[in-house]
Enzyme design. Sequence first.
Site: not given
Length: 403
Positions: A79, A242
């Site tokens: 992050e 997908y």
Amino acid sequence: MLGKMIKIDKKFKGNVARSVNPYGCHQEVLNQIKYVKENGHYDGAKKALIIGGSSSYGLASRITQAFGSGADTISVAFERPIKDETMLGTAGWWNNIYFKQEAEKAGLIAKNFNGDCFTEKMKEQVSEYIKDEFGGKIDLLVYSVAAPKRANPENTDEVWRSQMKPIGKDVTGYNVNLEQDALVEQTIEAATPEEVADTVHVMGGEDWELWVKFLKDQGLLADGFKTILYSYIGSPVTYDFYHEGTLGKAKDAAEESSHRIGKIIEDINGESLISVSKAVTTKASSVIPIFPVYCIALYKVMQEKGTHETPIMHKDRLFRDMVYGNKREIDDHGRLRPDSWELDEDTQRKTLDLMNKITPENFNTDLTGYETFKKEFLQINGFEVEGSNNETVDFDEISKLEP
């Protein structure tokens, strides 16, 4: 005494958030903890490692283990930290900080590693921590990683990049643009063979296997150890981009990895699981081509049926009922299927009927679940969170916080 107060505005670029509200992220973590605690205690993991534990399914998995089962937890995530008043970091950065605060208040260990989970260095750092400060063994490893790229561990000069593309043909359809509140037509070109292979390297099970094997070789896996990776199949209307696209190929490879992992941990009575998840609003699902249109139809139908779930609802049910409970739903491939609510025949029929009625003029009306989809997307980044109405944050206060 208050420090420098700065105003937080919602900023988007397409379906990617460019701003975050740290206080809203804190409240969202609290809301998820409250949901789990209200469901009561269950006998799950006691020492859990979550690879990708800073947001969405990974964060939900961490919260349900900690506050549903009383587990000490480790999270590995990559992050961006706070930099200055204009760059307040990512939502996952704040989720890690506030989860740790709440877990430690409850007397639990909560360790955050911020860095690249694909590297040997990170695996070594985590293993040393488990040996020295985490009791020596873990009994659960959750692998919940959605990454744009991965360096080849055998040649770090080579970088694989994941792609969300169909295979064998171009696909055209509508997609939602959250920045413009618009429904736009989009064509996604077919992936090249190289793009398919790269996506499998990044989003398949290769790194999952490496983690389990590394920790097993270090003697850090407890008897009865479980590990789980999240997959998605969904409706046939999503298959082109997908299940039968690049991401689907990666998930197929992950199932093969699961079988190999099962053999690696057989001697410690271990279990390797693939769980097929429900469609939910995440940073990743928001940018999957055409997928949000399916979601806004599905959400409307499932809300009316009372079966719609957010990530914390879905993962708490998964671990409480299926991984550690006696309500397992398993298909003929041995996969856990908590997505059965999504793929219910009546739910799918009504969803497909609704999709056929969606137009650029009506997609954001009460006809669909667009309002829910957008609100859940905003909540990922700390906006429109129930119980939080902060539009300003104390920069001096938050800049002192560390994960």
